[in-house]
Design an enzyme around this catalytic site. Sequence first.
Site, PDB file in Angstrom:
ATOM      1  N   LYS A  49     -13.494  52.995 -35.742  1.00 31.50           N
ATOM      2  CA  LYS A  49     -13.156  51.692 -35.150  1.00 31.50           C
ATOM      3  C   LYS A  49     -12.489  50.859 -36.238  1.00 31.50           C
ATOM      4  O   LYS A  49     -13.148  50.302 -37.096  1.00 31.50           O
ATOM      5  CB  LYS A  49     -14.430  51.005 -34.652  1.00 31.50           C
ATOM      6  CG  LYS A  49     -14.221  50.084 -33.509  1.00 31.50           C
ATOM      7  CD  LYS A  49     -13.965  48.655 -33.691  1.00 31.50           C
ATOM      8  CE  LYS A  49     -14.199  47.751 -34.789  1.00 31.50           C
ATOM      9  NZ  LYS A  49     -13.092  46.801 -34.969  1.00 31.50           N
ATOM     10  N   GLY A  88     -16.665  45.737 -44.839  1.00 33.83           N
ATOM     11  CA  GLY A  88     -16.308  44.465 -44.203  1.00 33.83           C
ATOM     12  C   GLY A  88     -17.110  43.342 -44.826  1.00 33.83           C
ATOM     13  O   GLY A  88     -17.529  43.429 -45.984  1.00 33.83           O
ATOM     14  N   SER A  89     -17.360  42.317 -44.016  1.00 34.73           N
ATOM     15  CA  SER A  89     -18.022  41.132 -44.552  1.00 34.73           C
ATOM     16  C   SER A  89     -19.526  41.355 -44.713  1.00 34.73           C
ATOM     17  O   SER A  89     -20.113  42.224 -44.053  1.00 34.73           O
ATOM     18  CB  SER A  89     -17.781  39.955 -43.611  1.00 34.73           C
ATOM     19  OG  SER A  89     -18.389  40.219 -42.365  1.00 34.73           O
ATOM     20  N   GLY A 130     -22.129  43.282 -42.291  1.00 36.23           N
ATOM     21  CA  GLY A 130     -22.900  44.327 -42.968  1.00 36.23           C
ATOM     22  C   GLY A 130     -24.394  44.189 -42.681  1.00 36.23           C
ATOM     23  O   GLY A 130     -25.090  45.182 -42.455  1.00 36.23           O
ATOM     24  N   CYS A 165     -11.609  43.348 -52.204  1.00 35.21           N
ATOM     25  CA  CYS A 165     -13.008  43.068 -52.537  1.00 35.21           C
ATOM     26  C   CYS A 165     -13.242  43.231 -54.038  1.00 35.21           C
ATOM     27  O   CYS A 165     -14.232  42.752 -54.569  1.00 35.21           O
ATOM     28  CB  CYS A 165     -13.961  43.909 -51.709  1.00 35.21           C
ATOM     29  SG  CYS A 165     -13.481  45.610 -51.604  1.00 35.21           S
ATOM     30  N   GLN A 205      -7.995  33.387 -41.756  1.00 28.69           N
ATOM     31  CA  GLN A 205      -8.207  33.607 -43.190  1.00 28.69           C
ATOM     32  C   GLN A 205      -7.506  32.503 -43.994  1.00 28.69           C
ATOM     33  O   GLN A 205      -8.032  32.009 -44.987  1.00 28.69           O
ATOM     34  CB  GLN A 205      -7.683  34.989 -43.593  1.00 28.69           C
ATOM     35  CG  GLN A 205      -7.929  35.343 -45.049  1.00 28.69           C
ATOM     36  CD  GLN A 205      -9.401  35.409 -45.430  1.00 28.69           C
ATOM     37  OE1 GLN A 205     -10.194  36.033 -44.746  1.00 28.69           O
ATOM     38  NE2 GLN A 205      -9.789  34.738 -46.518  1.00 28.69           N
TER      39      GLN A 205
HETATM   40  P1  ADP Z   1     -13.473  40.997 -42.149  1.00 29.22           P
HETATM   41  O1  ADP Z   1     -13.681  39.727 -42.861  1.00 29.22           O
HETATM   42  O2  ADP Z   1     -12.953  42.123 -42.968  1.00 29.22           O
HETATM   43  O3  ADP Z   1     -12.801  40.858 -40.828  1.00 29.22           O
HETATM   44  P2  ADP Z   1     -15.769  41.793 -40.596  1.00 29.22           P
HETATM   45  O4  ADP Z   1     -17.107  42.174 -41.123  1.00 29.22           O
HETATM   46  O5  ADP Z   1     -15.675  40.710 -39.606  1.00 29.22           O
HETATM   47  O6  ADP Z   1     -14.954  41.492 -41.887  1.00 29.22           O
HETATM   48  O7  ADP Z   1     -15.055  43.059 -39.983  1.00 29.22           O
HETATM   49  C1  ADP Z   1     -15.113  44.341 -40.537  1.00 29.22           C
HETATM   50  C2  ADP Z   1     -15.166  45.357 -39.397  1.00 29.22           C
HETATM   51  O8  ADP Z   1     -16.412  45.220 -38.716  1.00 29.22           O
HETATM   52  C3  ADP Z   1     -14.074  45.179 -38.347  1.00 29.22           C
HETATM   53  O9  ADP Z   1     -13.618  46.440 -37.914  1.00 29.22           O
HETATM   54  C4  ADP Z   1     -14.817  44.445 -37.253  1.00 29.22           C
HETATM   55  O10 ADP Z   1     -14.236  44.632 -35.989  1.00 29.22           O
HETATM   56  C5  ADP Z   1     -16.164  45.109 -37.332  1.00 29.22           C
HETATM   57  N1  ADP Z   1     -17.253  44.334 -36.674  1.00 29.22           N
HETATM   58  C6  ADP Z   1     -17.354  42.999 -36.537  1.00 29.22           C
HETATM   59  N2  ADP Z   1     -18.483  42.669 -35.865  1.00 29.22           N
HETATM   60  C7  ADP Z   1     -19.123  43.825 -35.579  1.00 29.22           C
HETATM   61  C8  ADP Z   1     -20.348  44.157 -34.899  1.00 29.22           C
HETATM   62  N3  ADP Z   1     -21.148  43.240 -34.376  1.00 29.22           N
HETATM   63  N4  ADP Z   1     -20.663  45.459 -34.812  1.00 29.22           N
HETATM   64  C9  ADP Z   1     -19.886  46.416 -35.339  1.00 29.22           C
HETATM   65  N5  ADP Z   1     -18.725  46.170 -35.967  1.00 29.22           N
HETATM   66  C10 ADP Z   1     -18.343  44.891 -36.108  1.00 29.22           C
END
Ligand code: ADP
Length: 478
Positions: free
Chosen positions: A170, A223-224, A228, A279, A326
């Site tokens: 994904k 990701g964030s 996480g 990062c 952003q």
């Molecule tokens: P960024 O700041 O890089 O966008 P995110 O953590 O929001 O950080 O996103 C990183 C990834 O995690 C993306 O692919 C996003 O779609 C996915 N993501 C966001 N929310 C969820 C969730 N609740 N469950 C699983 N994946 C998620």
Amino acid sequence: MFKNLIAGEWREGPRVIRNINPSDTRDLVGEYAQADAAQAREAVAAAQQAFPAWSQSTPQQRFDILDAAGSEILARKAELGDLLAREEGKTLPEAIGEVGRAGAIFKFFAGEALRIGGDVIPSVRPGVGVEVTREALGIVGLITPWNFPIAIPAWKLAPALAYGNTVVLKPAELVPGSAWALADILQRAGLPPGVFNLVMGPGSQVGQVLLEDQRVAAISFTGSAATGGRVAAACAARLARFQLEMGGKNPMVVLDDADLGVAVNAALNSGFFSTGQRCTASSRLIVTNGIHDQFVAALAERMQALKVDDARKAGTDIGPVVDESQLAQDMEYIAIGEQEGARRIGGERIATNSAGAPGHYLRPALFTETTADMRINRDEIFGPVVSVMRAKDYEEALHLANDTPFGLSAGIATTSLKHATHFKRHSQAGMVMVNLPTAGVDYHVPFGGRKGSSYGPREQGRYAAEFYTTVKTAYTAA
Ligand code: ADP
């Protein structure tokens, strides 16, 4: 329209999103199908069906497919780099470099497929033999961010497949193009249907299915920190394996004895290149008093000379920020830095590029006279915003460097072997750089951090096997 790949078939979804070029927001990169939760579950089912055969495939089969994918990625570096720069906004040379890295990663893990080994160990009991082997986990869910649209999917996918797992990827909503190109390449390289499935779509729906579906054995997430945490909670609740790569607030220490040119180059590169959206970017420069003023003057001059323009224009040093939200976050932190009493250089919004096209442009910003308690020194900003802190000596600089909830990468600029050696030993980061930018790492060695930056085994290099395989101990009576 670019479609999702489920069970070897290209499938439309219930919705479509528009992939927009941040260098020129009038430019549509393409329209991409969005999967929903039901399709994500179909992708999991396809991966489950494909697992028995793929996990028993020969190392040669896996080598051939991964190697062919790597070759195609490398052969199409310029074209895929152009797509990446267009959808994400890093400069063309950076984007082509990232594609090259993705190709090299596939080649590396193609070789690793041939090198999966085990141990034969004498038992402590007479007449018994012991074998320790590695096996695939099953279905692995990969959730990736927007800042490395091809390299991060590659460094999760290649080891997952090399060790015999099947995959549902994904990718981030903002950069579906590079992930789609990878899916297309892998499909044509001969991966059996269902071994690799691409489901583009919102994290809260498609990503959430991967987190909650009992059939998914493991999740690798980048990701964030906030997301996480959600990944960790969902995986822990059903005892799935997980690996997290999250933020950084990476320090670079500059000591009085540093080579000024080396220090300034390293800070400029790791602070501002890729628009600070790495990062591993240096966002805290910790500078001892004797070199502080000289360093700040030289860095500010070089920073202000950086060309902020269309990512794909020759000569651009810094492309746009990835998107509107952003950019808003970067500008909010610039305002916070001023409120906190730091001195700002740069950081102005630019509405259009040199060709007059609208984009998310921001001049790099340097804050000086900052202190460790300021929010600009504690929160990850993820933009071209860097702060400078003063330190009276090496010991204070080391303390400030480690005074953060994060621990991904850390750097030091010094000509002192003693301080470099001490810093390598005492930095609380997963990766330490001496006289080098904190960002920019090799593809064949472990990547990852400590504290709030990472969780679980390291990614990349041979250490990737720790996450993507499970160990079996077999006893045989002789
Ligand atoms: P960024 O700041 O890089 O966008 P995110 O953590 O929001 O950080 O996103 C990183 C990834 O995690 C993306 O692919 C996003 O779609 C996915 N993501 C966001 N929310 C969820 C969730 N609740 N469950 C699983 N994946 C998620």
